[in-house]
Scaffold this motif. Sequence first.
Motif, PDB file in Angstrom:
ATOM      1  N   ASP A 118      12.617 -16.455  -0.638  1.00 42.54           N
ATOM      2  CA  ASP A 118      13.356 -16.786  -1.856  1.00 42.54           C
ATOM      3  C   ASP A 118      12.871 -18.047  -2.556  1.00 42.54           C
ATOM      4  O   ASP A 118      12.996 -18.168  -3.768  1.00 42.54           O
ATOM      5  CB  ASP A 118      14.845 -16.924  -1.532  1.00 42.54           C
TER       6      ASP A 118
ATOM      7  N   TYR B 266       7.810  -9.263   2.025  1.00 43.21           N
ATOM      8  CA  TYR B 266       8.123  -9.106   3.452  1.00 43.21           C
ATOM      9  C   TYR B 266       6.853  -8.946   4.296  1.00 43.21           C
ATOM     10  O   TYR B 266       6.767  -9.482   5.406  1.00 43.21           O
ATOM     11  CB  TYR B 266       9.044  -7.897   3.665  1.00 43.21           C
TER      12      TYR B 266
ATOM     13  N   SER C  99      18.014 -11.226   6.155  1.00 43.24           N
ATOM     14  CA  SER C  99      19.373 -10.741   5.969  1.00 43.24           C
ATOM     15  C   SER C  99      20.380 -11.651   6.669  1.00 43.24           C
ATOM     16  O   SER C  99      21.419 -12.013   6.087  1.00 43.24           O
ATOM     17  CB  SER C  99      19.463  -9.312   6.510  1.00 43.24           C
TER      18      SER C  99
ATOM     19  N   ARG D 290      20.691 -15.007   4.805  1.00 43.09           N
ATOM     20  CA  ARG D 290      21.502 -14.920   3.577  1.00 43.09           C
ATOM     21  C   ARG D 290      22.970 -14.767   3.923  1.00 43.09           C
ATOM     22  O   ARG D 290      23.851 -15.312   3.243  1.00 43.09           O
ATOM     23  CB  ARG D 290      21.036 -13.737   2.741  1.00 43.09           C
TER      24      ARG D 290
ATOM     25  N   SER E  70      26.865 -13.171 -10.858  1.00 43.15           N
ATOM     26  CA  SER E  70      26.115 -12.100 -10.212  1.00 43.15           C
ATOM     27  C   SER E  70      26.974 -10.840 -10.096  1.00 43.15           C
ATOM     28  O   SER E  70      26.451  -9.730 -10.136  1.00 43.15           O
ATOM     29  CB  SER E  70      25.647 -12.543  -8.818  1.00 43.15           C
TER      30      SER E  70
ATOM     31  N   ASP F 253      21.238  -5.359   6.916  1.00 43.52           N
ATOM     32  CA  ASP F 253      19.819  -5.656   6.699  1.00 43.52           C
ATOM     33  C   ASP F 253      19.266  -4.848   5.532  1.00 43.52           C
ATOM     34  O   ASP F 253      18.461  -5.341   4.738  1.00 43.52           O
ATOM     35  CB  ASP F 253      19.009  -5.344   7.967  1.00 43.52           C
ATOM     36  N   ASP F 254      19.708  -3.600   5.427  1.00 47.55           N
ATOM     37  CA  ASP F 254      19.221  -2.751   4.332  1.00 47.55           C
ATOM     38  C   ASP F 254      19.715  -3.273   2.989  1.00 47.55           C
ATOM     39  O   ASP F 254      18.987  -3.222   1.991  1.00 47.55           O
ATOM     40  CB  ASP F 254      19.700  -1.308   4.531  1.00 47.55           C
TER      41      ASP F 254
ATOM     42  N   SER G 290      20.338  -6.367   2.229  1.00 44.41           N
ATOM     43  CA  SER G 290      19.536  -7.545   1.902  1.00 44.41           C
ATOM     44  C   SER G 290      18.144  -7.139   1.432  1.00 44.41           C
ATOM     45  O   SER G 290      17.621  -7.678   0.454  1.00 44.41           O
ATOM     46  CB  SER G 290      19.441  -8.454   3.132  1.00 44.41           C
ATOM     47  N   ALA G 291      17.555  -6.161   2.121  1.00 41.32           N
ATOM     48  CA  ALA G 291      16.213  -5.718   1.744  1.00 41.32           C
ATOM     49  C   ALA G 291      16.230  -5.060   0.366  1.00 41.32           C
ATOM     50  O   ALA G 291      15.297  -5.234  -0.430  1.00 41.32           O
ATOM     51  CB  ALA G 291      15.665  -4.751   2.793  1.00 41.32           C
ATOM     52  N   ARG G 292      17.303  -4.346   0.095  1.00 42.06           N
ATOM     53  CA  ARG G 292      17.397  -3.706  -1.221  1.00 42.06           C
ATOM     54  C   ARG G 292      17.425  -4.772  -2.320  1.00 42.06           C
ATOM     55  O   ARG G 292      16.838  -4.585  -3.388  1.00 42.06           O
ATOM     56  CB  ARG G 292      18.670  -2.857  -1.296  1.00 42.06           C
TER      57      ARG G 292
ATOM     58  N   ASP H 178      15.880  -7.366  -2.422  1.00 41.81           N
ATOM     59  CA  ASP H 178      14.513  -7.810  -2.665  1.00 41.81           C
ATOM     60  C   ASP H 178      13.602  -6.681  -3.139  1.00 41.81           C
ATOM     61  O   ASP H 178      12.404  -6.908  -3.337  1.00 41.81           O
ATOM     62  CB  ASP H 178      13.924  -8.392  -1.358  1.00 41.81           C
TER      63      ASP H 178
ATOM     64  N   GLU I 291      12.716  -4.369  -1.209  1.00 42.49           N
ATOM     65  CA  GLU I 291      11.813  -4.170  -0.069  1.00 42.49           C
ATOM     66  C   GLU I 291      12.292  -3.053   0.854  1.00 42.49           C
ATOM     67  O   GLU I 291      11.755  -2.891   1.946  1.00 42.49           O
ATOM     68  CB  GLU I 291      11.696  -5.475   0.750  1.00 42.49           C
ATOM     69  N   LEU I 292      13.318  -2.306   0.419  1.00 41.18           N
ATOM     70  CA  LEU I 292      13.829  -1.271   1.307  1.00 41.18           C
ATOM     71  C   LEU I 292      12.930  -0.036   1.218  1.00 41.18           C
ATOM     72  O   LEU I 292      12.588   0.426   0.127  1.00 41.18           O
ATOM     73  CB  LEU I 292      15.266  -0.914   0.907  1.00 41.18           C
TER      74      LEU I 292
ATOM     75  N   LEU J 127      26.762  -6.866  -1.191  1.00 45.46           N
ATOM     76  CA  LEU J 127      25.541  -6.863  -1.990  1.00 45.46           C
ATOM     77  C   LEU J 127      25.650  -7.873  -3.128  1.00 45.46           C
ATOM     78  O   LEU J 127      24.717  -8.638  -3.390  1.00 45.46           O
ATOM     79  CB  LEU J 127      25.280  -5.458  -2.546  1.00 45.46           C
TER      80      LEU J 127
ATOM     81  N   LEU K  45      25.295 -11.324  -1.658  1.00 43.52           N
ATOM     82  CA  LEU K  45      23.915 -11.589  -1.232  1.00 43.52           C
ATOM     83  C   LEU K  45      23.020 -11.855  -2.435  1.00 43.52           C
ATOM     84  O   LEU K  45      22.156 -12.730  -2.394  1.00 43.52           O
ATOM     85  CB  LEU K  45      23.367 -10.421  -0.415  1.00 43.52           C
ATOM     86  N   LEU K  46      23.257 -11.089  -3.490  1.00 38.91           N
ATOM     87  CA  LEU K  46      22.465 -11.309  -4.704  1.00 38.91           C
ATOM     88  C   LEU K  46      22.734 -12.705  -5.268  1.00 38.91           C
ATOM     89  O   LEU K  46      21.816 -13.364  -5.773  1.00 38.91           O
ATOM     90  CB  LEU K  46      22.775 -10.230  -5.754  1.00 38.91           C
ATOM     91  N   ALA K  47      23.993 -13.132  -5.177  1.00 38.23           N
ATOM     92  CA  ALA K  47      24.342 -14.467  -5.669  1.00 38.23           C
ATOM     93  C   ALA K  47      23.633 -15.538  -4.852  1.00 38.23           C
ATOM     94  O   ALA K  47      23.057 -16.490  -5.397  1.00 38.23           O
ATOM     95  CB  ALA K  47      25.861 -14.665  -5.620  1.00 38.23           C
ATOM     96  N   VAL K  48      23.651 -15.357  -3.536  1.00 39.38           N
ATOM     97  CA  VAL K  48      22.978 -16.322  -2.660  1.00 39.38           C
ATOM     98  C   VAL K  48      21.484 -16.345  -2.967  1.00 39.38           C
ATOM     99  O   VAL K  48      20.856 -17.407  -3.066  1.00 39.38           O
ATOM    100  CB  VAL K  48      23.207 -15.963  -1.172  1.00 39.38           C
ATOM    101  N   ARG K  49      20.954 -15.122  -3.136  1.00 41.22           N
ATOM    102  CA  ARG K  49      19.521 -14.996  -3.388  1.00 41.22           C
ATOM    103  C   ARG K  49      19.133 -15.702  -4.692  1.00 41.22           C
ATOM    104  O   ARG K  49      18.149 -16.443  -4.728  1.00 41.22           O
ATOM    105  CB  ARG K  49      19.170 -13.511  -3.462  1.00 41.22           C
TER     106      ARG K  49
ATOM    107  N   ARG L  23      16.761 -18.930  -5.251  1.00 43.32           N
ATOM    108  CA  ARG L  23      15.595 -18.890  -6.136  1.00 43.32           C
ATOM    109  C   ARG L  23      15.728 -19.898  -7.267  1.00 43.32           C
ATOM    110  O   ARG L  23      14.725 -20.268  -7.881  1.00 43.32           O
ATOM    111  CB  ARG L  23      15.400 -17.471  -6.676  1.00 43.32           C
TER     112      ARG L  23
END
Lengths: 202, 285
Positions: A149, A155, A174, A177, A198, B13-14, B16-18, B20, B22-23, B45, B48-52, B56
């Motif tokens: 990030d 990845y 994951s 976060r 968000s 995990d999926d 979080s990967a989504r 990005d 990256e899923l 989700l 997580l997007l907010a954290v991401r 960034r």
Amino acid sequence: MDNDTPDLDLIAHARQGDLAAFNVLVERYQKGVYNLCLRMLGSPAPAEDAAQEAFISAHRSLDRFRGQSFRAWLFRIAANACYNELRRRKARPATSLDRTGYEDERPIEPPDAAPSMEERAANAELHRALEDALARLPDDQRLAVVLCDVQGFGYAEIAEMMRVSLGTVKSRISRARSRLRVILLEQRELLPGSIRQSSEEQ
Amino acid sequence: MRLLDIFSRHPRDDISARADGELASERRGALEAHLAGCELCRAELDELLAVRSALRGLPQVAAPRSFTLTQAMVERKPPPVTSRATPAFVAMRLAGAGFAAVLAVVVMLDAGGIVDDTGSRSSSDEATSLGFFESDPANRDAGTTDGSFTEAAGAPAARGDSDLPVSGGDGGGAGAVPNNSGGIGGPDGSEDAPDGDDAAPALNGLSDDGGREPPGVPSTSGDLNEIAGDDGEATAPEPGEGAATAFTSEDDGVSSLLVIEIGLAAIAVLAIGASFVIRRRADSD
């Protein structure tokens, strides 16, 4: 030999003993390397030492660089320098606590592209909270999420840099976060804007 | 409660990967289906997007200085090696090794006497023990107290103090080599068994008679000398050994030898211990 010269050309010159060519690479990546170290170590002075150490050992092992991304290779070396420092701290916990506490007093410099004063004030608390939350993560999770990030690596690159599987990278990011989310939600009043924003995006 | 659900059943995990992108494509359909029916995961989700995006949005700080390398930095040796081998560390290690080496030499010289001794003892235990009882009682006491220290130090002590006929044999053997300190041992054993060490230096003059011909000495302890004489001849070719045994056969020499050995061992251990402390300090710097 200037800022437009591709990495691989500069590396070829540096391997023949051209220190100036290597220093073009240093200038190209020092901001990223320093920021990685800063996020990993949490305070400016150790981050500075780790960044310098990373460039020195990158120069020393330049012959071992094979092929693809110099940036990824360099950041892996920088991550190792950070791990070394973190290990030293664990070996000497009292001293490292003193040092961290002392250096945290030093203000972190403002970002390059300065936003308006209001924006900066609004974000300052969030950034401080995020930095604190990052510092509380396990080292591996912190590195994974910072590479993803903060530094924007994919990845697959992170998996190669950390020498772990893609699944492990996915899980580390994951979990990182998730922990950050919990830590930040504990102080929700700090970031209502960010969360609300968000949610609206979805 | 809600967190527990997320940890246990939901594809965290999926998700979080989504976020990005990256899923893996084959899992994307399943995740979308889950998200459609799971309010918790939709919330997850979002957060997580907010954290991401907050991560960034973290400002990249300018490097506080230039990290360009100088020629001196490039020529510098790898830091782990130099930090470990500090001069103090090297000095302590060398000192430790030096004292250990000196200790080894002293112990070997000392043990040289034991080898002689055990050689004669194996052929005639009776004779040696006889020597014990025949010698002066006071000296025998001294011998046994010394002997209680350690085997290595005790054996020569016994020989030197109370088992004089045997040490006389040593001297006799050494006396066969051109007359030097070995002569001290000769008369010691053959003629002066009763008061041993005190008179030893004074009897140097007798070495030619007593030392050269062990079998011909007066009959009081003649048999002992014969046996010891054989033993002495076996080791005679080493003049240095003669000197060493002459040294150890003196009462004061034995006890100070022990002190020297213990002292050397202590210094060697201290120096090596100090070197480890120094290295640990250097490593953590």
